[in-house]
Design an enzyme around this catalytic site. Sequence first.
Site, short mmCIF file in Angstrom:
data_model
loop_
_atom_site.label_atom_id
_atom_site.label_comp_id
_atom_site.label_asym_id
_atom_site.label_seq_id
_atom_site.Cartn_x
_atom_site.Cartn_y
_atom_site.Cartn_z
N PHE A 87 2.03 -4.73 -4.34
CA PHE A 87 0.98 -4.31 -3.47
C PHE A 87 1.56 -4.09 -1.61
O PHE A 87 0.54 -3.96 -1.09
CB PHE A 87 -0.19 -5.34 -3.26
CG PHE A 87 -0.63 -5.44 -4.77
CD1 PHE A 87 -1.65 -4.67 -5.11
CD2 PHE A 87 -0.34 -6.71 -5.72
CE1 PHE A 87 -2.38 -4.93 -6.42
CE2 PHE A 87 -0.72 -6.62 -6.72
CZ PHE A 87 -1.90 -5.78 -7.39
N TYR A 102 1.61 8.47 4.69
CA TYR A 102 1.15 7.34 3.80
C TYR A 102 1.13 7.83 2.63
O TYR A 102 1.80 7.19 1.41
CB TYR A 102 -0.12 6.74 4.24
CG TYR A 102 -0.69 5.92 3.25
CD1 TYR A 102 -0.19 4.78 2.70
CD2 TYR A 102 -2.01 6.34 2.39
CE1 TYR A 102 -0.64 3.91 1.65
CE2 TYR A 102 -2.46 5.42 1.48
CZ TYR A 102 -1.60 4.30 1.02
OH TYR A 102 -2.20 3.44 0.01
N PHE A 153 -8.31 4.81 -5.97
CA PHE A 153 -9.07 5.87 -5.04
C PHE A 153 -9.73 4.69 -4.09
O PHE A 153 -8.75 3.70 -3.51
CB PHE A 153 -10.26 6.48 -5.90
CG PHE A 153 -9.36 7.76 -6.61
CD1 PHE A 153 -8.30 7.83 -7.33
CD2 PHE A 153 -9.87 9.15 -5.89
CE1 PHE A 153 -7.60 8.69 -7.83
CE2 PHE A 153 -9.22 10.11 -6.41
CZ PHE A 153 -7.94 10.12 -7.52
#
Length: 321
Positions: free
Chosen positions: A72, A140, A168
Amino acid sequence: MAILVCGGAGYIGSHTVKELIGKYEVVVLDNLSTGFPFLLDDNVTFVEGNLGDERVLDQLFTEHQIDAVFHFAANSLVGESVVKPLMYYQNNVAATVTLLQKMVEHGVNKFIFSSTAATYGIPDRDLITEETATNPINPYGRSKLMIEQVLADAAHAYGVKYVVLRYFNAAGAHASGEIGESHDPETHLVPIVLQHLLGQRDKISVFGTDYETADGTCVRDYIHVTDLANAHILAYEGLAKGNLANEVFNLGNGAGYSVKEIIDVCEKVSGKQATVEYADRRPGDPAVLVASSEKINKVLGWKPKFKLEEIIESAWKWHSK
Ligand code: UDP
Protein backbone atom coordinates in the site's frame (compact mmCIF):
# COMPACT_ATOMS: atom_id res chain seq x y z
CA MET A 1 4.15 -17.50 7.99
CA ALA A 2 3.33 -13.80 8.06
CA ILE A 3 1.93 -11.24 5.70
CA LEU A 4 4.09 -8.16 5.21
CA VAL A 5 1.94 -5.04 4.84
CA CYS A 6 3.95 -2.17 3.34
CA GLY A 7 2.22 1.07 4.22
CA GLY A 8 0.19 -0.59 6.97
CA ALA A 9 -0.05 2.62 9.01
CA GLY A 10 -1.84 4.50 6.23
CA TYR A 11 -5.55 4.74 5.50
CA ILE A 12 -6.27 1.64 3.41
CA GLY A 13 -3.30 -0.29 4.83
CA SER A 14 -4.44 0.12 8.44
CA HIS A 15 -7.99 -0.97 7.65
CA THR A 16 -6.58 -4.05 5.94
CA VAL A 17 -4.37 -4.80 8.94
CA LYS A 18 -7.53 -4.69 11.10
CA GLU A 19 -9.13 -7.37 8.91
CA LEU A 20 -5.96 -9.50 8.90
CA ILE A 21 -5.48 -9.55 12.68
CA GLY A 22 -6.73 -12.78 14.18
CA LYS A 23 -6.52 -14.57 10.85
CA TYR A 24 -2.87 -14.10 9.93
CA GLU A 25 0.39 -13.00 11.50
CA VAL A 26 1.07 -9.43 10.38
CA VAL A 27 4.29 -7.47 9.95
CA VAL A 28 3.96 -3.80 8.98
CA LEU A 29 6.66 -1.79 7.24
CA ASP A 30 5.94 1.94 7.18
CA ASN A 31 8.06 5.07 7.21
CA LEU A 32 5.24 7.04 8.84
CA SER A 33 5.66 9.78 6.22
CA THR A 34 1.90 10.03 5.99
CA GLY A 35 0.86 7.16 8.23
CA PHE A 36 -0.21 7.22 11.83
CA PRO A 37 1.45 4.80 14.28
CA PHE A 38 -1.56 5.06 16.60
CA LEU A 39 -3.58 3.24 13.95
CA LEU A 40 -1.52 0.14 14.55
CA ASP A 41 -2.48 -2.65 16.88
CA ASP A 42 -0.55 -4.42 19.63
CA ASN A 43 -0.92 -7.67 17.70
CA VAL A 44 1.20 -6.38 14.85
CA THR A 45 4.97 -6.37 14.46
CA PHE A 46 5.89 -2.86 13.36
CA VAL A 47 9.08 -2.02 11.47
CA GLU A 48 9.75 1.66 10.80
CA GLY A 49 11.60 2.07 7.54
CA ASN A 50 11.56 2.88 3.86
CA LEU A 51 10.40 0.57 1.15
CA GLY A 52 13.48 1.29 -0.93
CA ASP A 53 15.93 0.60 1.92
CA GLU A 54 17.68 -2.64 1.00
CA ARG A 55 19.19 -3.09 4.45
CA VAL A 56 15.80 -2.83 6.17
CA LEU A 57 14.24 -5.22 3.64
CA ASP A 58 17.05 -7.79 3.96
CA GLN A 59 16.67 -7.75 7.73
CA LEU A 60 12.91 -7.96 7.56
CA PHE A 61 12.83 -10.88 5.14
CA THR A 62 15.54 -12.67 7.16
CA GLU A 63 13.93 -12.20 10.57
CA HIS A 64 10.35 -12.97 9.57
CA GLN A 65 8.92 -15.81 7.54
CA ILE A 66 6.97 -13.79 5.00
CA ASP A 67 4.50 -15.61 2.77
CA ALA A 68 3.10 -12.60 0.89
CA VAL A 69 3.47 -8.85 0.55
CA PHE A 70 0.53 -6.42 0.47
CA HIS A 71 1.87 -3.19 -0.96
CA PHE A 72 0.00 0.00 0.00
CA ALA A 73 2.97 2.33 0.56
CA ALA A 74 2.79 5.03 -2.10
CA ASN A 75 2.22 8.68 -2.79
CA SER A 76 -1.32 8.96 -4.09
CA LEU A 77 -2.34 12.53 -4.87
CA VAL A 78 -2.97 13.30 -8.52
CA GLY A 79 -2.32 17.05 -8.24
CA GLU A 80 0.88 16.60 -6.25
CA SER A 81 2.14 14.05 -8.78
CA VAL A 82 1.90 16.67 -11.54
CA VAL A 83 4.06 19.08 -9.51
CA LYS A 84 6.50 16.50 -8.10
CA PRO A 85 6.65 13.69 -10.70
CA LEU A 86 10.16 12.53 -9.76
CA MET A 87 9.09 11.98 -6.18
CA TYR A 88 6.27 9.78 -7.51
CA TYR A 89 8.56 7.80 -9.80
CA GLN A 90 11.09 7.42 -6.99
CA ASN A 91 8.66 6.32 -4.28
CA ASN A 92 6.03 4.49 -6.30
CA VAL A 93 8.20 2.92 -8.99
CA ALA A 94 11.89 2.74 -7.96
CA ALA A 95 11.23 1.77 -4.33
CA THR A 96 8.69 -0.86 -5.41
CA VAL A 97 11.23 -2.37 -7.82
CA THR A 98 13.66 -2.63 -4.89
CA LEU A 99 10.96 -4.31 -2.80
CA LEU A 100 10.29 -6.83 -5.59
CA GLN A 101 14.02 -7.44 -6.04
CA LYS A 102 14.34 -8.25 -2.33
CA MET A 103 11.27 -10.49 -2.44
CA VAL A 104 12.80 -12.46 -5.31
CA GLU A 105 16.15 -12.74 -3.51
CA HIS A 106 14.46 -14.03 -0.35
CA GLY A 107 12.13 -16.43 -2.17
CA VAL A 108 8.87 -14.57 -1.40
CA ASN A 109 6.60 -14.81 -4.42
CA LYS A 110 3.08 -13.53 -3.59
CA PHE A 111 2.32 -9.87 -4.12
CA ILE A 112 -0.93 -7.90 -3.79
CA PHE A 113 -0.61 -4.48 -5.36
CA SER A 114 -2.67 -1.34 -4.70
CA SER A 115 -3.35 0.15 -8.09
CA THR A 116 -5.85 2.75 -9.13
CA ALA A 117 -8.63 3.85 -11.45
CA ALA A 118 -6.17 6.58 -12.47
CA THR A 119 -4.49 3.98 -14.72
CA TYR A 120 -7.47 4.35 -17.09
CA GLY A 121 -7.03 8.09 -17.62
CA ILE A 122 -10.07 9.44 -19.44
CA PRO A 123 -11.86 6.20 -20.27
CA ASP A 124 -13.77 5.79 -23.51
CA ARG A 125 -16.82 4.37 -21.70
CA ASP A 126 -18.74 5.05 -18.52
CA LEU A 127 -18.57 1.62 -16.89
CA ILE A 128 -14.91 0.62 -16.73
CA THR A 129 -13.94 -3.05 -17.01
CA GLU A 130 -10.41 -4.42 -16.75
CA GLU A 131 -10.36 -4.57 -20.55
CA THR A 132 -10.86 -0.82 -20.86
CA ALA A 133 -7.70 0.71 -22.35
CA THR A 134 -5.21 2.10 -19.81
CA ASN A 135 -3.98 5.55 -20.67
CA PRO A 136 -3.12 7.45 -17.49
CA ILE A 137 -3.11 11.23 -17.72
CA ASN A 138 -0.97 12.07 -14.70
CA PRO A 139 2.30 10.84 -13.14
CA TYR A 140 0.44 9.13 -10.28
CA GLY A 141 -1.56 6.95 -12.67
CA ARG A 142 1.53 6.30 -14.79
CA SER A 143 3.60 5.29 -11.76
CA LYS A 144 0.99 2.65 -10.83
CA LEU A 145 0.65 1.35 -14.39
CA MET A 146 4.44 1.04 -14.65
CA ILE A 147 4.47 -1.30 -11.65
CA GLU A 148 1.64 -3.33 -13.18
CA GLN A 149 3.91 -3.82 -16.21
CA VAL A 150 6.93 -4.59 -14.03
CA LEU A 151 4.84 -7.26 -12.27
CA ALA A 152 3.92 -8.97 -15.53
CA ASP A 153 7.62 -9.17 -16.42
CA ALA A 154 8.61 -10.33 -12.92
CA ALA A 155 5.94 -13.03 -13.06
CA HIS A 156 7.36 -14.27 -16.33
CA ALA A 157 11.02 -14.13 -15.30
CA TYR A 158 10.96 -15.07 -11.60
CA GLY A 159 7.62 -16.71 -10.97
CA VAL A 160 6.23 -13.82 -8.91
CA LYS A 161 2.48 -14.39 -8.45
CA TYR A 162 0.56 -11.17 -8.18
CA VAL A 163 -2.88 -9.63 -7.96
CA VAL A 164 -3.37 -6.01 -8.99
CA LEU A 165 -6.34 -4.25 -7.39
CA ARG A 166 -7.41 -1.06 -9.12
CA TYR A 167 -9.25 0.96 -6.49
CA PHE A 168 -11.85 3.52 -7.31
CA ASN A 169 -12.61 6.09 -4.57
CA ALA A 170 -11.92 4.65 -1.12
CA ALA A 171 -13.98 6.23 1.64
CA GLY A 172 -15.49 5.49 5.05
CA ALA A 173 -14.09 4.34 8.37
CA HIS A 174 -13.75 1.16 10.42
CA ALA A 175 -16.87 -0.07 12.23
CA SER A 176 -15.04 0.19 15.57
CA GLY A 177 -14.76 3.94 15.09
CA GLU A 178 -11.05 3.62 16.00
CA ILE A 179 -9.56 4.40 12.60
CA GLY A 180 -10.68 6.40 9.61
CA GLU A 181 -9.57 8.58 6.73
CA SER A 182 -7.10 11.32 7.54
CA HIS A 183 -4.46 12.84 5.32
CA ASP A 184 -2.28 15.86 5.93
CA PRO A 185 -2.97 18.01 4.00
CA GLU A 186 -6.45 16.62 3.29
CA THR A 187 -7.46 16.73 -0.38
CA HIS A 188 -10.18 14.06 -0.58
CA LEU A 189 -13.79 15.03 -1.01
CA VAL A 190 -15.54 13.06 1.75
CA PRO A 191 -13.24 14.06 4.65
CA ILE A 192 -13.19 17.66 3.40
CA VAL A 193 -17.00 17.88 3.36
CA LEU A 194 -17.29 16.25 6.79
CA GLN A 195 -14.61 18.50 8.29
CA HIS A 196 -16.52 21.50 6.95
CA LEU A 197 -19.80 20.23 8.42
CA LEU A 198 -18.00 19.88 11.76
CA GLY A 199 -16.94 23.52 11.59
CA GLN A 200 -13.27 22.72 10.89
CA ARG A 201 -13.31 24.47 7.47
CA ASP A 202 -15.15 27.62 6.31
CA LYS A 203 -16.51 26.16 3.10
CA ILE A 204 -16.25 23.46 0.46
CA SER A 205 -14.93 24.16 -3.04
CA VAL A 206 -16.52 22.13 -5.83
CA PHE A 207 -13.89 21.70 -8.54
CA GLY A 208 -15.66 22.16 -11.87
CA THR A 209 -19.36 22.51 -12.65
CA ASP A 210 -19.12 22.27 -16.44
CA TYR A 211 -18.33 18.57 -16.87
CA GLU A 212 -20.51 16.51 -19.18
CA THR A 213 -22.43 14.91 -16.34
CA ALA A 214 -26.04 15.25 -15.17
CA ASP A 215 -25.31 18.13 -12.76
CA GLY A 216 -21.99 19.29 -14.25
CA THR A 217 -19.81 17.99 -11.39
CA CYS A 218 -17.44 15.00 -11.50
CA VAL A 219 -18.83 11.53 -10.95
CA ARG A 220 -16.90 8.94 -8.94
CA ASP A 221 -17.45 5.43 -7.58
CA TYR A 222 -17.09 5.43 -3.78
CA ILE A 223 -16.15 2.18 -2.10
CA HIS A 224 -15.92 1.43 1.61
CA VAL A 225 -12.36 0.96 2.83
CA THR A 226 -13.30 -2.28 4.65
CA ASP A 227 -14.71 -3.71 1.41
CA LEU A 228 -11.36 -2.89 -0.20
CA ALA A 229 -9.51 -4.50 2.71
CA ASN A 230 -11.47 -7.72 2.37
CA ALA A 231 -10.73 -7.95 -1.34
CA HIS A 232 -7.01 -8.09 -0.47
CA ILE A 233 -7.55 -11.03 1.82
CA LEU A 234 -9.58 -12.90 -0.81
CA ALA A 235 -6.87 -12.17 -3.37
CA TYR A 236 -4.19 -13.48 -1.01
CA GLU A 237 -6.17 -16.62 -0.23
CA GLY A 238 -6.68 -17.20 -3.96
CA LEU A 239 -2.92 -16.93 -4.53
CA ALA A 240 -2.13 -19.13 -1.54
CA LYS A 241 -4.49 -21.87 -2.70
CA GLY A 242 -3.08 -21.65 -6.20
CA ASN A 243 -6.52 -20.78 -7.57
CA LEU A 244 -5.33 -17.68 -9.29
CA ALA A 245 -2.23 -15.81 -10.35
CA ASN A 246 -1.36 -12.63 -12.15
CA GLU A 247 -4.77 -11.03 -12.33
CA VAL A 248 -6.00 -7.45 -12.47
CA PHE A 249 -9.28 -6.54 -10.76
CA ASN A 250 -11.31 -3.37 -10.45
CA LEU A 251 -12.71 -2.56 -7.03
CA GLY A 252 -15.72 -0.29 -6.93
CA ASN A 253 -19.42 -0.26 -6.13
CA GLY A 254 -20.49 0.05 -9.76
CA ALA A 255 -22.51 3.20 -9.05
CA GLY A 256 -21.43 6.76 -9.77
CA TYR A 257 -22.18 9.78 -7.57
CA SER A 258 -21.45 13.39 -8.42
CA VAL A 259 -19.64 15.81 -6.14
CA LYS A 260 -22.96 17.55 -5.50
CA GLU A 261 -24.64 14.25 -4.60
CA ILE A 262 -21.86 13.45 -2.13
CA ILE A 263 -22.35 16.82 -0.46
CA ASP A 264 -26.12 16.15 -0.28
CA VAL A 265 -25.62 12.76 1.38
CA CYS A 266 -23.12 14.25 3.84
CA GLU A 267 -25.66 16.96 4.74
CA LYS A 268 -28.37 14.35 5.24
CA VAL A 269 -26.20 12.07 7.40
CA SER A 270 -24.90 14.94 9.55
CA GLY A 271 -28.13 16.93 9.67
CA LYS A 272 -26.09 20.07 8.86
CA GLN A 273 -26.06 22.51 5.96
CA ALA A 274 -22.88 23.07 3.88
CA THR A 275 -21.56 26.32 2.45
CA VAL A 276 -20.42 25.54 -1.09
CA GLU A 277 -18.24 27.56 -3.44
CA TYR A 278 -18.06 26.68 -7.14
CA ALA A 279 -14.46 26.69 -8.33
CA ASP A 280 -12.45 25.86 -11.46
CA ARG A 281 -11.76 22.31 -12.55
CA ARG A 282 -8.85 20.61 -10.78
CA PRO A 283 -6.13 19.60 -13.28
CA GLY A 284 -6.02 15.88 -14.04
CA ASP A 285 -9.65 15.07 -13.09
CA PRO A 286 -11.63 12.94 -15.58
CA ALA A 287 -15.42 13.62 -15.65
CA VAL A 288 -16.64 10.12 -14.81
CA LEU A 289 -14.94 7.09 -13.23
CA VAL A 290 -17.19 4.15 -12.39
CA ALA A 291 -16.05 0.54 -12.04
CA SER A 292 -17.48 -2.71 -13.19
CA SER A 293 -16.39 -5.13 -10.46
CA GLU A 294 -18.00 -8.09 -12.13
CA LYS A 295 -14.69 -9.85 -12.68
CA ILE A 296 -13.63 -9.98 -9.02
CA ASN A 297 -17.17 -10.97 -8.11
CA LYS A 298 -17.02 -13.91 -10.52
CA VAL A 299 -13.46 -15.01 -9.79
CA LEU A 300 -13.20 -14.40 -6.03
CA GLY A 301 -16.82 -14.01 -4.95
CA TRP A 302 -16.10 -10.46 -3.72
CA LYS A 303 -19.05 -8.13 -3.30
CA PRO A 304 -19.10 -4.72 -1.66
CA LYS A 305 -21.18 -4.73 1.55
CA PHE A 306 -21.53 -0.99 2.08
CA LYS A 307 -23.70 1.45 0.12
CA LEU A 308 -22.96 5.15 -0.17
CA GLU A 309 -25.04 6.28 2.79
CA GLU A 310 -23.41 3.67 5.06
CA ILE A 311 -19.97 4.72 3.83
CA ILE A 312 -20.69 8.34 4.74
CA GLU A 313 -22.30 7.34 8.07
CA SER A 314 -19.18 5.39 9.09
CA ALA A 315 -16.95 8.31 8.08
CA TRP A 316 -19.18 10.80 9.95
CA LYS A 317 -19.06 8.65 13.09
CA TRP A 318 -15.27 8.66 13.00
CA HIS A 319 -14.85 12.33 12.10
CA SER A 320 -17.27 13.43 14.82
CA LYS A 321 -15.28 11.62 17.54
N1 UDP B 1 -13.36 17.45 -5.14
C1 UDP B 1 -13.98 18.69 -4.99
N2 UDP B 1 -13.61 19.46 -3.93
C2 UDP B 1 -12.68 19.06 -3.01
C3 UDP B 1 -12.06 17.79 -3.19
C4 UDP B 1 -12.43 17.02 -4.28
O1 UDP B 1 -14.82 19.09 -5.79
O2 UDP B 1 -12.37 19.81 -2.09
C5 UDP B 1 -13.76 16.60 -6.29
C6 UDP B 1 -12.60 16.21 -7.21
O3 UDP B 1 -12.42 17.19 -8.19
C7 UDP B 1 -13.09 14.87 -7.75
C8 UDP B 1 -13.94 14.28 -6.63
O4 UDP B 1 -14.24 15.38 -5.77
O5 UDP B 1 -13.94 15.08 -8.86
C9 UDP B 1 -13.20 13.23 -5.84
O6 UDP B 1 -11.92 13.75 -5.52
P1 UDP B 1 -10.96 13.06 -4.47
O7 UDP B 1 -9.75 13.94 -4.34
O8 UDP B 1 -11.72 12.73 -3.22
O9 UDP B 1 -10.57 11.67 -5.14
P2 UDP B 1 -9.92 11.31 -6.60
O10 UDP B 1 -11.10 11.07 -7.50
O11 UDP B 1 -9.05 12.45 -7.02
O12 UDP B 1 -9.16 10.08 -6.32
